[in-house]
Design a protein around this motif. Structure first.
Motif, mmCIF file in Angstrom:
data_model
loop_
_atom_site.group_PDB
_atom_site.id
_atom_site.type_symbol
_atom_site.label_atom_id
_atom_site.label_comp_id
_atom_site.label_asym_id
_atom_site.label_seq_id
_atom_site.Cartn_x
_atom_site.Cartn_y
_atom_site.Cartn_z
ATOM 1 N N ILE A 169 0.849 -1.203 0.000
ATOM 2 C CA ILE A 169 0.000 0.000 0.000
ATOM 3 C C ILE A 169 0.876 1.242 0.000
ATOM 4 C CG2 ILE A 169 -1.668 1.356 1.322
ATOM 5 C CD1 ILE A 169 -2.714 -1.363 2.445
ATOM 6 N N ASP A 170 1.861 1.270 0.882
ATOM 7 C CA ASP A 170 2.738 2.437 0.974
ATOM 8 C C ASP A 170 3.525 2.656 -0.315
ATOM 9 O OD1 ASP A 170 2.070 3.372 3.503
ATOM 10 O OD2 ASP A 170 3.424 1.970 4.504
ATOM 11 N N GLU A 171 4.003 1.569 -0.913
ATOM 12 C CA GLU A 171 4.749 1.694 -2.162
ATOM 13 C C GLU A 171 3.886 2.358 -3.238
ATOM 14 O OE1 GLU A 171 5.870 -2.299 -2.909
ATOM 15 O OE2 GLU A 171 7.607 -2.251 -1.549
ATOM 16 N N ALA A 192 0.830 5.900 5.580
ATOM 17 C CA ALA A 192 -0.573 5.745 5.183
ATOM 18 C C ALA A 192 -0.995 4.285 5.293
ATOM 19 C CB ALA A 192 -0.764 6.253 3.757
ATOM 20 N N GLY A 193 -0.123 3.374 4.881
ATOM 21 C CA GLY A 193 -0.446 1.948 4.965
ATOM 22 C C GLY A 193 -0.674 1.491 6.388
ATOM 23 N N ALA A 194 0.146 1.981 7.311
ATOM 24 C CA ALA A 194 -0.023 1.613 8.718
ATOM 25 C C ALA A 194 -1.342 2.140 9.267
ATOM 26 C CB ALA A 194 1.151 2.145 9.544
ATOM 27 N N MET A 195 -1.737 3.323 8.832
ATOM 28 C CA MET A 195 -3.009 3.891 9.281
ATOM 29 C C MET A 195 -4.184 3.104 8.704
ATOM 30 S SD MET A 195 -1.927 7.908 8.936
ATOM 31 C CE MET A 195 -3.289 8.662 9.828
ATOM 32 N N ILE A 196 -4.055 2.666 7.454
ATOM 33 C CA ILE A 196 -5.100 1.852 6.836
ATOM 34 C C ILE A 196 -5.204 0.501 7.543
ATOM 35 C CG2 ILE A 196 -5.729 0.620 4.705
ATOM 36 C CD1 ILE A 196 -4.511 3.052 3.184
ATOM 37 N N ASP A 197 -4.059 -0.039 7.945
ATOM 38 C CA ASP A 197 -4.043 -1.285 8.723
ATOM 39 C C ASP A 197 -4.783 -1.091 10.039
ATOM 40 O OD1 ASP A 197 -2.979 -4.015 9.336
ATOM 41 O OD2 ASP A 197 -1.838 -2.930 10.861
ATOM 42 N N ARG A 198 -4.566 0.020 10.696
ATOM 43 C CA ARG A 198 -5.269 0.316 11.957
ATOM 44 C C ARG A 198 -6.774 0.486 11.724
ATOM 45 N NH1 ARG A 198 -2.642 5.430 14.318
ATOM 46 N NH2 ARG A 198 -4.302 5.145 15.877
#
Length: 210
Positions: free
Chosen positions: A88-90, A112-118
């Motif tokens: 996602i981040d890439e 952003a990917g970590a936030m989407i994971d959360r």
């Protein structure tokens, strides 16, 4: 980034959790989604599988071998979940490659990917807490307590969604940036985990001290 927003991500998370066969694989659906949505869905799928495996791993009425199997599932799903976050981040960073970063741009430590994971994890918590509010056989006190928790979880998701939208807007305007933070899960790698490649704990400690 008009094609990516917290509202759309939350909608996808919630819709998937209401599907009858979720989170069983549905490759035709995954393949039809463009990037980064295919990875957002995969991240959510692995989180959902991880949630179910974590529940099963806490049972005390099954053989120890079943718990071992669940533990290995947990490790696998956690690795796949983190891999999806990196994808996602890439994609997000690739889409921002032409953005000129302002001199005063801030580095955002959470991607952003970590936030989407959360957001995915919060969707799971909200979904399962809502189910608890429907358990009338559990008693009025249980239902009321879970209803309060559900309200808090919904507020937390709204806050996180707003923060994600803010980061994406600032990144698109050059006011903020982030990097892909590689997880490098060592315990899953037979070449990096001493318990898997045969080294003793003492040997590992000696190497660290040298």
């Amino acid at each position: 980034m008009p094609d990516l927003s917290a509202e759309l991500i939350i909608d996808l998370h919630d819709r998937r959790l209401l599907e009858l066969r979720w989170p069983q694989p549905a490759t035709h659906e995954i393949e039809q989604l463009p990037e980064p949505w295919c990875w957002i869905e995969r991240n959510h799928r692995y989180n959902s599988l991880l949630w179910a495996a974590e529940d099963q791993a806490r049972r005390e009425d099954v053989p120890d071998g079943e718990i071992v199997r669940r533990k290995r599932e947990i490790d696998r799903y956690n690795q796949q979940r983190n891999d999806a976050v990196e994808h996602i981040d890439e994609h997000v960073l690739n889409s921002l490659a032409t953005v000129e970063r302002l001199p005063q741009a801030r580095r955002h430590s959470e991607t952003a990917g970590a936030m989407i994971d959360r957001l995915s994890i919060l969707a799971l918590k909200i979904h399962h807490m809502r189910l608890q509010t429907l358990r009338l056989e559990a008693g009025a006190e249980h239902v009321a307590r879970c209803a309060v928790k559900l309200t808090v979880l919904q507020e937390q998701r709204a806050d996180l969604g707003g923060s994600l939208d803010g980061l994406l807007a600032d990144a698109a305007a050059g006011r903020a940036y982030f990097k892909v933070y590689r997880q490098f899960k060592m315990y899953n790698d037979p070449q990096l985990n001493p318990a898997l490649y045969g080294a003793t704990h003492g040997g590992a400690s000696a190497r660290l001290a040298s």
